[in-house]
Design a protein around this motif. Structure first.
Motif, mmCIF file in Angstrom:
data_model
loop_
_atom_site.group_PDB
_atom_site.id
_atom_site.type_symbol
_atom_site.label_atom_id
_atom_site.label_comp_id
_atom_site.label_asym_id
_atom_site.label_seq_id
_atom_site.Cartn_x
_atom_site.Cartn_y
_atom_site.Cartn_z
ATOM 1 N N ARG A 80 0.884 -1.444 -0.039
ATOM 2 C CA ARG A 80 0.332 0.184 0.251
ATOM 3 C C ARG A 80 1.173 1.244 -0.124
ATOM 4 N NH1 ARG A 80 -2.757 -3.446 -0.666
ATOM 5 N NH2 ARG A 80 -4.764 -4.605 0.337
ATOM 6 N N ASN A 81 0.466 1.843 -1.337
ATOM 7 C CA ASN A 81 1.859 2.990 -1.456
ATOM 8 C C ASN A 81 0.428 4.142 -0.847
ATOM 9 O OD1 ASN A 81 3.731 1.449 -2.446
ATOM 10 N ND2 ASN A 81 3.121 2.183 -3.723
ATOM 11 N N PHE A 82 1.010 5.400 0.046
ATOM 12 C CA PHE A 82 0.198 6.596 0.359
ATOM 13 C C PHE A 82 0.841 7.579 0.890
ATOM 14 C CE2 PHE A 82 0.518 4.148 4.443
ATOM 15 C CZ PHE A 82 0.349 5.289 5.758
ATOM 16 N N CYS A 83 -0.083 8.537 0.775
ATOM 17 C CA CYS A 83 0.719 10.072 1.373
ATOM 18 C C CYS A 83 -0.104 10.278 2.478
ATOM 19 C CB CYS A 83 1.928 10.409 0.567
ATOM 20 S SG CYS A 83 -0.188 11.567 -0.768
ATOM 21 N N ILE A 84 0.782 11.665 3.368
ATOM 22 C CA ILE A 84 0.006 12.504 4.633
ATOM 23 C C ILE A 84 -0.305 13.899 3.773
ATOM 24 C CG2 ILE A 84 -0.406 13.568 6.728
ATOM 25 C CD1 ILE A 84 0.959 11.004 7.249
ATOM 26 N N ILE A 85 -1.188 14.183 3.136
ATOM 27 C CA ILE A 85 -1.475 15.288 2.707
ATOM 28 C C ILE A 85 -2.506 16.784 3.460
ATOM 29 C CG2 ILE A 85 -1.158 15.161 0.776
ATOM 30 C CD1 ILE A 85 -3.750 15.068 -0.396
ATOM 31 N N ALA A 86 -1.322 18.083 3.556
ATOM 32 C CA ALA A 86 -2.788 19.218 4.726
ATOM 33 C C ALA A 86 -2.265 20.324 4.802
ATOM 34 C CB ALA A 86 -2.503 18.333 6.780
ATOM 35 N N HIS A 87 -3.553 21.190 5.067
ATOM 36 C CA HIS A 87 -2.306 22.500 5.394
ATOM 37 C C HIS A 87 -1.649 22.547 6.313
ATOM 38 C CE1 HIS A 87 -3.120 27.077 5.303
ATOM 39 N NE2 HIS A 87 -3.223 26.700 6.232
ATOM 40 N N ILE A 88 -0.835 23.739 6.578
ATOM 41 C CA ILE A 88 0.057 23.752 7.029
ATOM 42 C C ILE A 88 0.255 23.783 8.692
ATOM 43 C CG2 ILE A 88 1.978 25.562 7.901
ATOM 44 C CD1 ILE A 88 1.107 27.248 5.489
ATOM 45 N N ASP A 89 0.031 22.657 9.732
ATOM 46 C CA ASP A 89 0.553 22.700 11.008
ATOM 47 C C ASP A 89 -1.400 22.055 11.465
ATOM 48 O OD1 ASP A 89 1.376 22.886 13.627
ATOM 49 O OD2 ASP A 89 0.439 24.347 14.518
ATOM 50 N N HIS A 90 -1.457 20.864 10.657
ATOM 51 C CA HIS A 90 -2.681 20.170 11.138
ATOM 52 C C HIS A 90 -1.753 19.042 11.434
ATOM 53 C CE1 HIS A 90 -6.035 22.331 9.479
ATOM 54 N NE2 HIS A 90 -5.412 23.418 9.432
ATOM 55 N N GLY B 154 -3.220 5.701 -3.234
ATOM 56 C CA GLY B 154 -4.102 7.100 -2.247
ATOM 57 C C GLY B 154 -3.405 7.891 -1.437
ATOM 58 N N CYS B 155 -4.185 8.815 -0.669
ATOM 59 C CA CYS B 155 -3.616 9.680 0.427
ATOM 60 C C CYS B 155 -4.502 10.149 1.501
ATOM 61 C CB CYS B 155 -3.795 10.441 -0.496
ATOM 62 S SG CYS B 155 -4.978 11.874 -0.206
ATOM 63 N N VAL B 156 -4.056 9.860 2.346
ATOM 64 C CA VAL B 156 -4.589 10.861 4.194
ATOM 65 C C VAL B 156 -5.448 11.857 4.028
ATOM 66 C CG1 VAL B 156 -5.087 10.965 6.694
ATOM 67 C CG2 VAL B 156 -4.282 8.149 5.489
ATOM 68 N N LEU B 157 -6.064 12.670 4.221
ATOM 69 C CA LEU B 157 -6.547 14.446 3.681
ATOM 70 C C LEU B 157 -6.674 14.230 5.115
ATOM 71 C CD1 LEU B 157 -6.997 16.850 1.948
ATOM 72 C CD2 LEU B 157 -9.688 16.314 1.928
ATOM 73 N N LEU C 58 -8.102 22.181 0.476
ATOM 74 C CA LEU C 58 -8.321 22.562 -0.892
ATOM 75 C C LEU C 58 -7.663 22.157 -1.825
ATOM 76 C CD1 LEU C 58 -11.480 25.545 -0.364
ATOM 77 C CD2 LEU C 58 -11.312 22.592 -0.359
ATOM 78 N N ALA C 59 -6.293 22.565 -1.771
ATOM 79 C CA ALA C 59 -5.390 22.915 -2.844
ATOM 80 C C ALA C 59 -4.715 21.164 -3.280
ATOM 81 C CB ALA C 59 -4.516 24.007 -2.658
ATOM 82 N N ASN C 60 -4.323 20.867 -1.589
ATOM 83 C CA ASN C 60 -3.718 19.570 -2.089
ATOM 84 C C ASN C 60 -5.085 18.466 -2.408
ATOM 85 O OD1 ASN C 60 -1.386 19.808 -1.037
ATOM 86 N ND2 ASN C 60 -1.792 20.050 0.686
ATOM 87 N N LEU C 61 -6.191 19.001 -1.819
ATOM 88 C CA LEU C 61 -7.324 17.140 -1.965
ATOM 89 C C LEU C 61 -7.514 17.898 -3.750
ATOM 90 C CD1 LEU C 61 -9.617 16.350 -1.688
ATOM 91 C CD2 LEU C 61 -11.390 18.757 -1.911
ATOM 92 N N LEU D 173 -16.428 18.325 5.835
ATOM 93 C CA LEU D 173 -15.382 17.683 5.661
ATOM 94 C C LEU D 173 -16.201 16.478 4.069
ATOM 95 C CD1 LEU D 173 -12.301 16.969 4.722
ATOM 96 C CD2 LEU D 173 -12.465 15.679 6.429
ATOM 97 N N ALA D 174 -17.141 16.080 4.648
ATOM 98 C CA ALA D 174 -17.914 14.841 3.802
ATOM 99 C C ALA D 174 -18.921 16.223 3.225
ATOM 100 C CB ALA D 174 -19.191 14.362 4.408
ATOM 101 N N HIS D 175 -19.123 17.171 3.271
ATOM 102 C CA HIS D 175 -19.713 18.024 2.701
ATOM 103 C C HIS D 175 -18.782 18.136 0.964
ATOM 104 C CE1 HIS D 175 -22.610 21.399 -0.080
ATOM 105 N NE2 HIS D 175 -21.476 21.807 0.265
ATOM 106 N N LEU D 176 -18.124 18.587 1.528
ATOM 107 C CA LEU D 176 -16.385 18.838 0.759
ATOM 108 C C LEU D 176 -16.442 17.472 -1.063
ATOM 109 C CD1 LEU D 176 -14.358 21.198 -0.216
ATOM 110 C CD2 LEU D 176 -13.195 20.427 1.298
ATOM 111 N N ILE D 177 -16.066 16.529 -0.110
ATOM 112 C CA ILE D 177 -15.494 14.945 -1.206
ATOM 113 C C ILE D 177 -16.734 14.438 -1.449
ATOM 114 C CG2 ILE D 177 -14.469 13.199 -0.228
ATOM 115 C CD1 ILE D 177 -12.637 14.144 1.794
ATOM 116 N N GLY D 178 -18.117 14.450 -0.310
ATOM 117 C CA GLY D 178 -19.034 13.855 -1.309
ATOM 118 C C GLY D 178 -18.966 12.350 -0.625
ATOM 119 N N CYS D 179 -18.376 12.282 0.705
ATOM 120 C CA CYS D 179 -18.848 11.393 1.660
ATOM 121 C C CYS D 179 -19.999 11.070 2.227
ATOM 122 C CB CYS D 179 -17.672 10.484 2.164
ATOM 123 S SG CYS D 179 -16.662 11.909 3.637
#
Length: 620
Positions: free
Chosen positions: A20-30, A112-115, A128-131, A162-168
């Motif tokens: 499983r190859n995945f990364c962690i993406i987020a805003h600064i200091d999250h 895959g990625c962890v948002l 949003l930019a990373n998403l 977050l659910a509204h943004l991603i659609g889950c």
């Protein structure tokens, strides 16, 4: 440093279905780096005795500022819910807008990625930019709320956002505390369950994508790759498809989290290659690695080269350090694809380089790395963006340095424009609109993410963003607003070049290209600053700010005056007048032949105080 050997199974024998190859993406200091720390502990690759905060942030500058600058890959074993042993390749990425290119390269090595979103702050602009980057790469996105242990956390509210943004469904948003470790094991189980295994052809000629590389003083270039097809093994002859360079693989292995040598890497594996090469240009990020003989014929897609947005002149304070600065920039360019540079000469500062950056934090980090890692004393000129100038006779110029601005009749000046996304509590909408209008911004739209949070979209000139925009935004919104931007196009603008003249001579280091409405303010500010910094000379020194031949501001450094009347006691006034006239004549002659001595400290003070932009101060 010798490779660390281990008893771990050979990566080239791992079944791709268990990868499983995945990364962690987020805003600064999250909390990306803290979450990575907990994963390292939980999977057992780092024991408690070796553990430290921000384990994957290797540079001192990262640890001091609390930010991630370089992406780091690490291999971790994990037994999923059904006790099947899986292998997780995790990449921790930066969060600041200046290092988005690092994130985009890391995403290309993942499925895959962890948002990650702060449960106390909610969705921010860089979230949003990373998403959107992850969506462009067709990655499986796992939404996660971090910092649920904070007293100010509002997990239900932000889970709905977050659910509204991603659609889950809000129930699908995982909740963790990277600090305490709560929910991290469940997150790793979800990674195994949701992220698809890598897909590749095991018996095809080897193809591996270079997604990063670093320079090691003892071992040469260390290249990080993701194997897409086939298998790479130790002692094989490999070729770089874009440069045609061929090498022998001296060592191959994985980061777990330290370098661990292996016999090879197979389909889907992320690892490192060492060929003993010292020339940094032979290991280009985005290149495809294959066999020298019987290798692949079609290269992998590669990456879109990042385009520098801000340029600054970097000069060694000691001119003899010029070759050392050139070598240092060459080594930094290896693992920083966005860094571009070319030699330039300044009449005031001597030999140096015009260097391109993605923003002011990028500029500050590179300058600090040059000073720390290579022991250089440097001076950087005020940063500026790239302008396209068209003359009335149709000649076109690309201007990266104010000294290149052409003289004569200018028909048109075009400047780069960015699309900015600002997210803020709704009570600050008026203050943000006022700020953007004063910076020549044009509103493109506004959406409410929830009742209390709003997203505003503007187009703004890049030149207005790179200086103190971020500082002004934070002060007007009490620190609650966040900013993300991306370059879009160019637009015509009323721009002029302001020259600073000392004793009638132009000083190229202080020239700037500014909007016509702000030229007078820049001239007055720079003239006043230099009057404080330049020591008094034997003659009067006029400091002038001029647009072409028209002077718009002036200050004067008064001359040092010797008391020639000190030995004149009484007597005829004509004798005193004669002595004063004689001194006046001497001053006039001195002024005609004199050159203004500007100490290096004055250049450093005048330029550094002007180049400390808002983003550079935004450490977290």
């Amino acid at each position: 440093m010798p490779a660390i050997t281990s008893n771990a199974p050979d990566p080239s024998r791992t079944d791709p279905a268990l990868l499983r190859n995945f990364c962690i993406i987020a805003h600064i200091d999250h909390g990306k780096s803290t979450l990575a720390d907990r994963m390292l502990q939980l999977t057992g690759v780092v024991d408690l005795r070796q553990m430290r905060a921000q384990y994957l942030d290797r540079m001192d500058i990262e640890r001091e500022r609390g930010i991630t600058i370089k992406s780091q890959a690490v291999r971790m074993p994990w037994a999923s819910e059904d006790a099947t042993p899986h292998v997780l390749n995790m990449i921790d990425t930066p969060g600041h807008v200046d290092f988005t290119y690092e994130v985009s390269r890391s995403l290309a090595a993942c499925e895959g990625c962890v948002l990650l979103v702060d449960a106390a702050q909610g969705i921010e602009a860089q979230t949003l930019a990373n998403l959107y980057l992850a969506m462009e790469n067709d990655l499986t996105i796992i939404p996660v709320l971090n910092k649920i242990d904070l007293p100010a956390a509002q997990p239900d509210k932000f889970a709905a956002e977050l659910a509204h943004l991603i659609g889950c469904d809000p129930g699908d948003v995982l909740r963790v505390s990277a600090k305490t470790g709560e929910g991290v094991a469940e997150l790793l189980d979800e990674v195994v369950r949701q992220v698809p295994p890598p897909v590749g052809v095991a018996d095809a000629p080897a193809r591996a994508m270079i997604f990063d590389s670093v320079y090691d003083a003892y071992r040469g270039v260390v290249t990080y790759v993701k194997v897409v097809d086939g298998r790479l093994g130790r002692r094989e002859r490999i070729a770089m498809m874009s440069t045609g360079a061929t090498h022998e693989l001296l060592e191959i292995g994985v980061n777990s989290p330290e370098m661990t040598a292996a016999d090879g890497l197979a389909v889907g594996e992320v690892g490192y290659l060492i060929t003993g090469v010292k020339d940094v240009r032979q290991s280009k990020v985005g290149d495809t690695v294959t066999f020298q003989r019987g290798g692949a014929t079609k290269a992998l897609g590669g990456y879109k080269d990042p385009k520098p947005m801000v340029f600054s002149g970097i000069y060694p304070i000691d001119g003899s350090d010029y070759p050392a600065l050139r070598d240092a920039l060459e080594k930094l360019q290896l693992n920083d694809a966005a860094l571009v540079y070319e030699p330039e000469t300044s009449a005031a500062l001597g030999f140096g380089f015009r260097v391109g950056f993605l923003g002011l934090l990028h500029l500050e980090v590179i300058r600090e790395r040059l000073e720390r890692e290579f022991g250089l004393d440097l001076i950087a000129t005020a940063p500026n963006v790239v302008y396209q100038v068209t003359m009335e006779d149709g000649t076109e110029y690309t201007v990266t340095n104010p000294s290149e601005f052409p003289t004569g009749k200018v028909a048109d000046v075009r400047e780069p424009v960015v699309r900015a996304t600002l997210i803020s509590p709704s009570e600050y909408i008026g203050a943000i609109m006022e700020l953007c209008q004063t910076r020549r911004g044009v509103m493109q739209g506004m959406d409410y993410l929830s009742e209390e949070r709003v997203e505003l979209r503007y187009t703004l000139p890049m030149a207005e963003i790179v200086f103190d925009f971020f500082d002004a935004l934070k002060s007007k919104t009490r620190g609650y607003a966040s900013l993300d931007y991306e370059p879009t196009s160019e637009q015509a603008a009323a721009l002029v070049k302001v020259d600073i003249l000392l004793h009638g001579d132009k000083v190229d280091a202080f020239s700037a290209i500014v909007h016509k409405d702000k030229a007078y303010a820049y001239g007055v500010r720079m003239a006043a600053k230099l009057r404080e910094l330049i020591p008094r000379q034997q003659f009067e020194v006029p400091i002038q700010a001029a647009i072409g031949s028209r002077v718009i501001a002036r200050e004067t450094v008064r001359a040092m005056r010797k008391d020639v009347l000190s030995k004149c006691y009484g007597g005829d006034i004509s004798r005193k007048r004669k002595l004063l006239e004689k001194q006046k004549e001497g001053k006039k002659r001195m002024k005609m032949v004199g050159r203004v001595e500007v100490p290096q400290e004055a250049f450093i003070a005048a330029l550094s105080s002007d180049s400390d932009g808002g983003e550079a101060k935004n450490k977290k």
